[in-house]
Design a protein around this motif. Sequence first.
Motif, mmCIF file in Angstrom:
data_model
loop_
_atom_site.group_PDB
_atom_site.id
_atom_site.type_symbol
_atom_site.label_atom_id
_atom_site.label_comp_id
_atom_site.label_asym_id
_atom_site.label_seq_id
_atom_site.Cartn_x
_atom_site.Cartn_y
_atom_site.Cartn_z
ATOM 1 N N ALA A 163 0.691 -1.299 0.145
ATOM 2 C CA ALA A 163 0.019 0.151 -0.073
ATOM 3 C C ALA A 163 0.950 1.246 0.038
ATOM 4 N N ASP A 164 0.289 2.238 -0.620
ATOM 5 C CA ASP A 164 1.092 3.645 -0.453
ATOM 6 C C ASP A 164 -0.034 4.807 -0.473
ATOM 7 N N ILE A 165 0.548 5.807 -0.027
ATOM 8 C CA ILE A 165 -0.132 6.830 0.330
ATOM 9 C C ILE A 165 0.582 8.477 -0.134
ATOM 10 N N THR A 166 0.021 9.052 -0.837
ATOM 11 C CA THR A 166 0.589 10.606 -1.086
ATOM 12 C C THR A 166 0.589 11.552 0.104
ATOM 13 N N SER A 167 1.093 12.491 -0.100
ATOM 14 C CA SER A 167 0.840 13.834 0.931
ATOM 15 C C SER A 167 -0.274 14.118 1.014
ATOM 16 N N GLY A 168 -0.904 14.296 -0.144
ATOM 17 C CA GLY A 168 -2.419 14.666 -0.240
ATOM 18 C C GLY A 168 -3.405 13.669 0.301
ATOM 19 N N GLY A 169 -3.024 12.400 0.480
ATOM 20 C CA GLY A 169 -3.929 11.355 0.998
ATOM 21 C C GLY A 169 -4.708 10.372 0.069
ATOM 22 N N SER A 170 -4.045 10.460 -0.958
ATOM 23 C CA SER A 170 -4.447 9.439 -2.181
ATOM 24 C C SER A 170 -3.905 8.116 -1.725
ATOM 25 N N ILE A 171 -4.663 6.892 -1.814
ATOM 26 C CA ILE A 171 -4.000 5.599 -1.318
ATOM 27 C C ILE A 171 -4.282 4.614 -2.427
ATOM 28 N N ASN A 172 -3.311 3.587 -2.257
ATOM 29 C CA ASN A 172 -3.366 2.633 -3.315
ATOM 30 C C ASN A 172 -3.193 1.420 -2.571
ATOM 31 N N TYR A 173 -3.807 0.319 -2.658
ATOM 32 C CA TYR A 173 -3.694 -0.932 -2.070
ATOM 33 C C TYR A 173 -3.626 -2.117 -2.871
ATOM 34 N N LYS A 205 -6.500 -5.589 0.386
ATOM 35 C CA LYS A 205 -7.816 -4.470 0.354
ATOM 36 C C LYS A 205 -8.813 -5.140 1.457
ATOM 37 N N GLY A 206 -9.387 -4.289 2.056
ATOM 38 C CA GLY A 206 -10.404 -4.794 3.257
ATOM 39 C C GLY A 206 -9.860 -5.207 4.541
ATOM 40 N N ARG A 207 -8.616 -5.773 4.531
ATOM 41 C CA ARG A 207 -8.048 -6.175 5.569
ATOM 42 C C ARG A 207 -6.903 -5.293 6.260
ATOM 43 N N PHE A 208 -5.979 -4.577 5.265
ATOM 44 C CA PHE A 208 -5.013 -3.413 5.774
ATOM 45 C C PHE A 208 -5.495 -2.128 5.354
ATOM 46 N N LYS A 248 4.447 14.481 11.452
ATOM 47 C CA LYS A 248 5.340 13.586 12.060
ATOM 48 C C LYS A 248 6.366 12.944 10.987
ATOM 49 N N ASN A 249 5.897 13.012 9.698
ATOM 50 C CA ASN A 249 6.518 12.302 8.478
ATOM 51 C C ASN A 249 6.684 10.794 8.764
ATOM 52 N N THR A 250 5.676 10.217 9.450
ATOM 53 C CA THR A 250 5.279 8.988 9.886
ATOM 54 C C THR A 250 4.172 8.415 8.977
ATOM 55 N N VAL A 251 4.310 6.954 8.530
ATOM 56 C CA VAL A 251 3.359 6.295 7.779
ATOM 57 C C VAL A 251 3.205 5.104 8.611
ATOM 58 N N TYR A 252 1.605 4.578 8.603
ATOM 59 C CA TYR A 252 1.499 3.403 9.448
ATOM 60 C C TYR A 252 0.754 2.320 8.432
ATOM 61 N N LEU A 253 0.799 1.396 9.079
ATOM 62 C CA LEU A 253 0.076 0.127 8.141
ATOM 63 C C LEU A 253 -0.755 -0.680 9.243
ATOM 64 N N GLN A 254 -1.822 -0.545 9.404
ATOM 65 C CA GLN A 254 -2.880 -1.469 10.417
ATOM 66 C C GLN A 254 -3.225 -2.762 9.590
ATOM 67 N N MET A 255 -2.822 -3.759 9.935
ATOM 68 C CA MET A 255 -3.045 -5.148 9.391
ATOM 69 C C MET A 255 -3.892 -6.071 10.146
ATOM 70 N N ASN A 256 -5.128 -6.296 9.780
ATOM 71 C CA ASN A 256 -5.896 -6.948 10.492
ATOM 72 C C ASN A 256 -6.288 -8.490 9.740
#
Length: 121
Positions: free
Chosen positions: A49-59, A64-67, A75-83
């Motif tokens: 997955a990735d995300i732009t500074s403007g918030g556009s997301i790609n999985y 999809k549906g889990r992460f 904070k220049n930080t990116v997170y990945l919640q994995m369920n």
Amino acid sequence: QVQLVESGGGLVQPGGSLRLSCAASGSFFSIYLMGWHRQAPGKQRELVADITSGGSINYADSVKGRFTISRDNAKNTVYLQMNNLKPEDTAVYYCNADNVVVAGFRRLEVWGQGTLVTVSS
């Protein structure tokens, strides 16, 4: 120099959850794209997955549906919640920052050192 420091990997049972974090540090003006890739044993590295500074997301379709990817630009930080993790999610997860603007208006791509996620009972 720009560094990415990842945390949050580990061992989890199938169906469980983990949260990965990646913080960028060093000397830079901005980061356009932040994301997560993974590499399983014997396989090529792939985008998760990735995300732009403007918030556009790609999985990737497989997550999809889990992460869920999110980003804190302050904070220049990116997170990945994995369920609902599956054994096939087992891999080394790498943080990536692309289009990192540094002094002289140069643009860099930077990789973290990787964090191991193991999904097993």
